[in-house]
Scaffold this active site. Sequence first.
Site, PDB file in Angstrom:
ATOM      1  CB  SER A  41      -3.169  19.914 -24.264  1.00  0.00           C
ATOM      2  OG  SER A  41      -2.071  19.594 -23.425  1.00  0.00           O
ATOM      3  CG  ASP A 320       2.934  16.699 -29.097  1.00  0.00           C
ATOM      4  OD1 ASP A 320       3.186  16.156 -27.998  1.00  0.00           O
ATOM      5  OD2 ASP A 320       2.050  17.584 -29.232  1.00  0.00           O
ATOM      6  CG  HIS A 323       0.225  16.567 -25.971  1.00  0.00           C
ATOM      7  ND1 HIS A 323       0.790  17.627 -26.637  1.00  0.00           N
ATOM      8  CD2 HIS A 323      -0.433  17.070 -24.914  1.00  0.00           C
ATOM      9  CE1 HIS A 323       0.481  18.743 -26.005  1.00  0.00           C
ATOM     10  NE2 HIS A 323      -0.253  18.438 -24.948  1.00  0.00           N
TER      11      HIS A 323
END
Length: 358
Positions: A41, A320, A323
């Site tokens: 990600s 978040d 991340h």
Amino acid sequence: MATSKLFLHVFLLYFLLLACIVNAKHVNAGNVQGMFILGSSVVDNGNNNFNPDTTAKANYAPYGVDFPSGATGRFSNGKNIADILAECLGLPLIPAFADPRTKGGAITHGVNFGSGGSGILDDTGSIVGKVTTLNEQIDNFEKETLPALEAQVGSQRAAILPNYLFLIAAGNNDYLLNYFIGRQLLTPQAFAAKLISVYSNQLKRLYNLGARRFILVSVYPLGCSPVVSRGLGCLPIQNGVVSIFYDQLISMVDGLKQQLPASDIVVLNSVKLITDVINNAGAAGFSNTNGSCCQLSVNGASCQENGSVCNDRKSYVYFDGQHNTEALNVAFVGKAFASADKSDVYPVNLQNLLHTNF
Ligand SMILES: *[C@@H]1O[C@H](CO)[C@@H](O)[C@H](O)[C@H]1NC(C)=O
Ligand SMILES: *[C@@H]1O[C@H](CO)[C@@H](O)[C@H](O)[C@H]1NC(C)=O
């Protein structure tokens, strides 16, 4: 006071990015045709949107709140490190492999295979569904993208690929979604060795396909992530465990240099690059280093869909629970570009990697 601090902060970020862009355009000079991007990600730019079998998605607000086209599947408020590096090199944004529009001329500057939740190991990420593992990403590159690129460019892989960078950001989930949740009964040293052995073969496979220039983004300081630290700052045990991976990665790269003589491999020390920002937050222009900017969902890792979001996103390290913000990503790439410290970026910085002629 608040105004001058904000000014300094904006100035610093701008300076880092500008330095990166100016130098890169200068050194690049057509030398880098594009970039193939693999990993988790950290770099996924929408591949998981097209995958109905995983919950690891960032295709909803407030992800992308600062991205021109909004939520795209990037796990940040804005650009991720692959986007920023592409921008630094004067390249367009590199398209997502799974996007049906990534065909024909759209692949000439490279393709992004990154998949949120994926890892170096095939079984990493299974708790978030069926993600595209690093091995499968390499399969996709080999079986689909590479033949299509040869047809598009009209020459063979051995002639084409030295002009492309291979940016690989893998390993975070092998810890977060595997080792840290007790799925590997190994010492930290033995687990890192297991990852390194698989990773080394993955790099050899890419080399045998013609890849020459690699940028490896080491595992992040996961002990600082809000989902791990629960707001307690940086936890030394988890950071120590992932630093073992970094140490073994450096040894692997030194060893690979003999086996893959035509390769150039650069390693970004994510633990140092990010903890340096956290430990010098004020000077780096950040004021919140331990909390998430967005309201978190119950898993503590991802943003709550349509949840609230902080206003001063440029002063947060984390968007978040896991991340980083675009602001941190800019600082990260800027430092990797220009730092002369081998413990930031090894053995040379990105600017020097791009000086290399083939
Ligand atoms: C978390 O951040 C806040 C504000 O940025 C700070 O006041 C607090 O001391 C930090 N907590 C830890 C444990 O680092
Ligand atoms: C979030 O907002 C979007 C756009 O307004 C809407 O389509 C979506 O259904 C909302 N999702 C939730 C879970 O409320």
